[in-house]
Motif scaffolding. Structure first.
Motif, PDB file in Angstrom:
ATOM      1  N   THR A  83      26.263  18.601  -4.564  1.00  0.00           N
ATOM      2  CA  THR A  83      26.579  17.798  -3.385  1.00  0.00           C
ATOM      3  C   THR A  83      28.049  17.400  -3.402  1.00  0.00           C
ATOM      4  O   THR A  83      28.537  16.881  -4.408  1.00  0.00           O
ATOM      5  N   ILE A  84      28.737  17.650  -2.305  1.00  0.00           N
ATOM      6  CA  ILE A  84      30.120  17.206  -2.135  1.00  0.00           C
ATOM      7  C   ILE A  84      30.083  16.069  -1.129  1.00  0.00           C
ATOM      8  O   ILE A  84      29.628  16.260   0.001  1.00  0.00           O
ATOM      9  N   ARG A  85      30.543  14.892  -1.542  1.00  0.00           N
ATOM     10  CA  ARG A  85      30.554  13.726  -0.662  1.00  0.00           C
ATOM     11  C   ARG A  85      31.926  13.559  -0.035  1.00  0.00           C
ATOM     12  O   ARG A  85      32.936  13.583  -0.734  1.00  0.00           O
ATOM     13  N   PHE A  86      31.952  13.364   1.262  1.00  0.00           N
ATOM     14  CA  PHE A  86      33.197  13.134   1.988  1.00  0.00           C
ATOM     15  C   PHE A  86      33.256  11.676   2.424  1.00  0.00           C
ATOM     16  O   PHE A  86      32.264  11.157   2.949  1.00  0.00           O
ATOM     17  N   ARG A  87      34.409  11.028   2.201  1.00  0.00           N
ATOM     18  CA  ARG A  87      34.579   9.641   2.622  1.00  0.00           C
ATOM     19  C   ARG A  87      35.815   9.534   3.502  1.00  0.00           C
ATOM     20  O   ARG A  87      36.856  10.108   3.190  1.00  0.00           O
ATOM     21  N   GLY A  88      35.682   8.811   4.596  1.00  0.00           N
ATOM     22  CA  GLY A  88      36.827   8.521   5.460  1.00  0.00           C
ATOM     23  C   GLY A  88      37.520   9.752   5.999  1.00  0.00           C
ATOM     24  O   GLY A  88      36.901  10.616   6.614  1.00  0.00           O
ATOM     25  N   ARG A  89      38.812   9.861   5.718  1.00  0.00           N
ATOM     26  CA  ARG A  89      39.618  10.949   6.272  1.00  0.00           C
ATOM     27  C   ARG A  89      39.320  12.289   5.614  1.00  0.00           C
ATOM     28  O   ARG A  89      39.796  13.324   6.090  1.00  0.00           O
ATOM     29  N   MET A  91      36.708  13.791   5.790  1.00  0.00           N
ATOM     30  CA  MET A  91      35.875  14.545   6.736  1.00  0.00           C
ATOM     31  C   MET A  91      36.717  15.559   7.525  1.00  0.00           C
ATOM     32  O   MET A  91      36.198  16.569   7.982  1.00  0.00           O
ATOM     33  N   ALA A  92      38.005  15.301   7.653  1.00  0.00           N
ATOM     34  CA  ALA A  92      38.884  16.218   8.385  1.00  0.00           C
ATOM     35  C   ALA A  92      39.216  17.454   7.558  1.00  0.00           C
ATOM     36  O   ALA A  92      39.722  18.440   8.084  1.00  0.00           O
ATOM     37  N   HIS A  93      38.929  17.402   6.258  1.00  0.00           N
ATOM     38  CA  HIS A  93      39.278  18.511   5.362  1.00  0.00           C
ATOM     39  C   HIS A  93      38.023  19.081   4.688  1.00  0.00           C
ATOM     40  O   HIS A  93      37.949  19.169   3.462  1.00  0.00           O
ATOM     41  N   GLN A  94      37.057  19.463   5.497  1.00  0.00           N
ATOM     42  CA  GLN A  94      35.814  20.003   4.956  1.00  0.00           C
ATOM     43  C   GLN A  94      36.030  21.348   4.276  1.00  0.00           C
ATOM     44  O   GLN A  94      35.233  21.755   3.433  1.00  0.00           O
ATOM     45  N   ASN A  95      37.131  22.034   4.625  1.00  0.00           N
ATOM     46  CA  ASN A  95      37.415  23.320   3.987  1.00  0.00           C
ATOM     47  C   ASN A  95      37.650  23.151   2.487  1.00  0.00           C
ATOM     48  O   ASN A  95      37.357  24.049   1.702  1.00  0.00           O
ATOM     49  N   GLY A 122      25.283  15.516   7.455  1.00  0.00           N
ATOM     50  CA  GLY A 122      25.937  14.226   7.630  1.00  0.00           C
ATOM     51  C   GLY A 122      27.326  14.249   7.003  1.00  0.00           C
ATOM     52  O   GLY A 122      28.163  15.065   7.359  1.00  0.00           O
ATOM     53  N   ARG A 123      27.565  13.363   6.039  1.00  0.00           N
ATOM     54  CA  ARG A 123      28.860  13.294   5.359  1.00  0.00           C
ATOM     55  C   ARG A 123      28.835  14.063   4.042  1.00  0.00           C
ATOM     56  O   ARG A 123      29.742  13.912   3.224  1.00  0.00           O
ATOM     57  N   GLN A 124      27.793  14.852   3.805  1.00  0.00           N
ATOM     58  CA  GLN A 124      27.684  15.607   2.559  1.00  0.00           C
ATOM     59  C   GLN A 124      27.600  17.090   2.838  1.00  0.00           C
ATOM     60  O   GLN A 124      27.020  17.505   3.835  1.00  0.00           O
TER      61      GLN A 124
END
Length: 132
Positions: A83-89, A91-95, A122-124
């Motif tokens: 699982t890769i968790r994205f927080r805040g900004r 999310m703009a760099h999902q690559n 979602g955010r993961q």
């Protein structure tokens, strides 16, 4: 014959032609069948899903520790959910998360196969690996 012997007449295979029956103690037969089923249940391996959580900008040492744990889980026969968790900004760099998951996949390609391709929930971003 069964009544005279003090035993039971048990139908073993009713669909056969002619039907197959045995003269035996039905209580003992049921007990042995139950023991056999319990023994088979005890020997089977349950497959667990272990989870490894990372962030997109993970440090090299932290990454190595996570990969070592991933290998250990796969060697034990468990599936691994990365699982890769994205927080805040982030999310703009999902690559970056996708590149990290591809790096994980390439590193453990010889011991695991990708069962579930990387996808966002979602955010993961998750990916599931299964042992080869």
């Amino acid at each position: 014959m069964a009544y005279e012997a003090g035993l039971d007449l048990v139908e073993i295979s009713p669909n056969a032609n002619p039907p197959v029956c045995k003269v035996l103690d039905y209580g003992k037969y049921k007990y042995q069948a139950q023991k056999k089923a319990a023994e088979a249940r005890k020997k089977q391996k349950t497959i667990d899903i272990k989870e490894i959580k990372m962030r997109p900008n993970i440090d090299t040492h932290d990454y190595d520790v996570k990969m070592r744990n991933t290998r250990r889980f796969l060697d034990n026969g468990d599936k691994v959910k990365v699982t890769i968790r994205f927080r805040g900004r982030e999310m703009a760099h999902q690559n970056l998360g996708l590149q990290l998951l591809h790096r994980v996949r390439d590193e453990i390609d010889e011991v695991a196969k990708v069962e579930f391709q990387p996808r966002m929930e979602g955010r993961q971003m998750i990916m599931i690996l299964a042992p080869r």
